[in-house]
Design a protein around this motif. Sequence first.
Motif, PDB file in Angstrom:
ATOM      1  N   ILE A  70      15.247 -41.313  22.230  1.00  0.00           N
ATOM      2  CA  ILE A  70      13.820 -41.196  21.984  1.00  0.00           C
ATOM      3  C   ILE A  70      13.604 -40.420  20.692  1.00  0.00           C
ATOM      4  N   SER A  71      12.628 -40.845  19.909  1.00  0.00           N
ATOM      5  CA  SER A  71      12.304 -40.163  18.656  1.00  0.00           C
ATOM      6  C   SER A  71      10.818 -40.337  18.386  1.00  0.00           C
ATOM      7  N   ARG A  72      10.316 -39.578  17.409  1.00  0.00           N
ATOM      8  CA  ARG A  72       8.894 -39.691  17.091  1.00  0.00           C
ATOM      9  C   ARG A  72       8.674 -39.487  15.611  1.00  0.00           C
ATOM     10  N   ASP A  73       7.608 -40.115  15.129  1.00  0.00           N
ATOM     11  CA  ASP A  73       7.146 -39.955  13.754  1.00  0.00           C
ATOM     12  C   ASP A  73       5.674 -39.573  13.851  1.00  0.00           C
ATOM     13  N   ASN A  74       5.395 -38.281  13.782  1.00  0.00           N
ATOM     14  CA  ASN A  74       4.015 -37.824  13.964  1.00  0.00           C
ATOM     15  C   ASN A  74       3.098 -38.279  12.831  1.00  0.00           C
ATOM     16  N   ALA A  75       3.655 -38.514  11.662  1.00  0.00           N
ATOM     17  CA  ALA A  75       2.831 -39.014  10.555  1.00  0.00           C
ATOM     18  C   ALA A  75       2.310 -40.418  10.853  1.00  0.00           C
ATOM     19  N   LYS A  76       3.046 -41.159  11.675  1.00  0.00           N
ATOM     20  CA  LYS A  76       2.641 -42.520  12.044  1.00  0.00           C
ATOM     21  C   LYS A  76       2.067 -42.583  13.455  1.00  0.00           C
ATOM     22  N   ASN A  77       1.960 -41.428  14.115  1.00  0.00           N
ATOM     23  CA  ASN A  77       1.458 -41.408  15.501  1.00  0.00           C
ATOM     24  C   ASN A  77       2.245 -42.371  16.391  1.00  0.00           C
ATOM     25  N   THR A  78       3.536 -42.371  16.256  1.00  0.00           N
ATOM     26  CA  THR A  78       4.362 -43.341  16.961  1.00  0.00           C
ATOM     27  C   THR A  78       5.604 -42.673  17.552  1.00  0.00           C
ATOM     28  N   VAL A  79       5.936 -43.091  18.748  1.00  0.00           N
ATOM     29  CA  VAL A  79       7.164 -42.669  19.409  1.00  0.00           C
ATOM     30  C   VAL A  79       8.010 -43.915  19.661  1.00  0.00           C
ATOM     31  N   TYR A  80       9.310 -43.758  19.532  1.00  0.00           N
ATOM     32  CA  TYR A  80      10.227 -44.880  19.681  1.00  0.00           C
ATOM     33  C   TYR A  80      11.210 -44.620  20.831  1.00  0.00           C
ATOM     34  N   LEU A  81      11.676 -45.704  21.407  1.00  0.00           N
ATOM     35  CA  LEU A  81      12.768 -45.620  22.377  1.00  0.00           C
ATOM     36  C   LEU A  81      13.794 -46.678  21.978  1.00  0.00           C
ATOM     37  N   GLN A  82      14.885 -46.215  21.403  1.00  0.00           N
ATOM     38  CA  GLN A  82      15.986 -47.111  21.042  1.00  0.00           C
ATOM     39  C   GLN A  82      16.868 -47.281  22.260  1.00  0.00           C
ATOM     40  N   MET A  83      17.041 -48.517  22.681  1.00  0.00           N
ATOM     41  CA  MET A  83      17.814 -48.803  23.886  1.00  0.00           C
ATOM     42  C   MET A  83      19.014 -49.658  23.516  1.00  0.00           C
ATOM     43  N   ASN A  84      20.191 -49.116  23.709  1.00  0.00           N
ATOM     44  CA  ASN A  84      21.436 -49.820  23.411  1.00  0.00           C
ATOM     45  C   ASN A  84      22.226 -50.067  24.687  1.00  0.00           C
ATOM     46  N   SER A  85      23.181 -50.965  24.606  1.00  0.00           N
ATOM     47  CA  SER A  85      24.056 -51.276  25.748  1.00  0.00           C
ATOM     48  C   SER A  85      23.240 -51.536  27.010  1.00  0.00           C
ATOM     49  N   LEU A  86      22.246 -52.362  26.875  1.00  0.00           N
ATOM     50  CA  LEU A  86      21.330 -52.599  27.993  1.00  0.00           C
ATOM     51  C   LEU A  86      22.039 -53.283  29.154  1.00  0.00           C
ATOM     52  N   LYS A  87      21.586 -52.929  30.350  1.00  0.00           N
ATOM     53  CA  LYS A  87      22.153 -53.452  31.588  1.00  0.00           C
ATOM     54  C   LYS A  87      21.064 -54.163  32.385  1.00  0.00           C
ATOM     55  N   PRO A  88      21.435 -55.075  33.254  1.00  0.00           N
ATOM     56  CA  PRO A  88      20.407 -55.740  34.077  1.00  0.00           C
ATOM     57  C   PRO A  88      19.544 -54.757  34.854  1.00  0.00           C
ATOM     58  N   GLU A  89      20.102 -53.630  35.246  1.00  0.00           N
ATOM     59  CA  GLU A  89      19.324 -52.642  36.009  1.00  0.00           C
ATOM     60  C   GLU A  89      18.307 -51.896  35.158  1.00  0.00           C
ATOM     61  N   ASP A  90      18.322 -52.131  33.840  1.00  0.00           N
ATOM     62  CA  ASP A  90      17.282 -51.570  32.973  1.00  0.00           C
ATOM     63  C   ASP A  90      16.026 -52.434  32.963  1.00  0.00           C
ATOM     64  N   THR A  91      16.086 -53.589  33.599  1.00  0.00           N
ATOM     65  CA  THR A  91      14.931 -54.478  33.642  1.00  0.00           C
ATOM     66  C   THR A  91      13.761 -53.811  34.353  1.00  0.00           C
ATOM     67  N   ALA A  92      12.615 -53.773  33.670  1.00  0.00           N
ATOM     68  CA  ALA A  92      11.428 -53.108  34.213  1.00  0.00           C
ATOM     69  C   ALA A  92      10.295 -53.245  33.207  1.00  0.00           C
ATOM     70  N   VAL A  93       9.110 -52.851  33.635  1.00  0.00           N
ATOM     71  CA  VAL A  93       8.012 -52.630  32.699  1.00  0.00           C
ATOM     72  C   VAL A  93       8.123 -51.181  32.217  1.00  0.00           C
ATOM     73  N   TYR A  94       8.118 -51.005  30.913  1.00  0.00           N
ATOM     74  CA  TYR A  94       8.258 -49.679  30.309  1.00  0.00           C
ATOM     75  C   TYR A  94       6.895 -49.198  29.830  1.00  0.00           C
ATOM     76  N   TYR A  95       6.572 -47.961  30.193  1.00  0.00           N
ATOM     77  CA  TYR A  95       5.299 -47.344  29.844  1.00  0.00           C
ATOM     78  C   TYR A  95       5.548 -46.088  29.014  1.00  0.00           C
ATOM     79  N   CYS A  96       4.688 -45.877  28.021  1.00  0.00           N
ATOM     80  CA  CYS A  96       4.707 -44.576  27.371  1.00  0.00           C
ATOM     81  C   CYS A  96       3.480 -43.794  27.835  1.00  0.00           C
ATOM     82  N   ALA A  97       3.610 -42.474  27.772  1.00  0.00           N
ATOM     83  CA  ALA A  97       2.549 -41.600  28.240  1.00  0.00           C
ATOM     84  C   ALA A  97       2.548 -40.331  27.407  1.00  0.00           C
TER      85      ALA A  97
END
Length: 124
Positions: A70-97
């Motif tokens: 997880i990372s953020r760029d406050n100048a862009k008002n944006t947060v990122y989630l880099q997801m690598n080596s994804l697995k079938p059990e990562d399947t879901a709806v992802y929400y930010c809060a």
Amino acid sequence: QVRLVESGGGLVQPGGSLRLSCAASLRTFSVYAVGWFRQAPGKEREFVAAISRGGSSTDYVDSVKVRFTISRDNAKNTVYLQMNSLKPEDTAVYYCAASRVGSVNTTLRTYDYWGQGTQVTVSS
């Protein structure tokens, strides 16, 4: 009106990568901690990762440590989630809060604003 908009979800094969983005309309975005949560069909929404207001502190659920960043760029008002080596059990709806608490926290009820979610499907 506060808005959080997630993007970057999609269909990916096991072992693949995705980068989710969370764009916020908050003028004072930099004072909010931001978390990512996910909800699979038939399951409760669960914590995935969080980052403090300044970005100096992060936390992850054990199942994604090393694989997600997880990372953020406050100048862009944006947060990122880099997801690598994804697995079938990562399947879901992802929400930010966003949370006024400001520090890293993993509890759903401490978050004040939520996005609409983006679907991530990991399948061959």
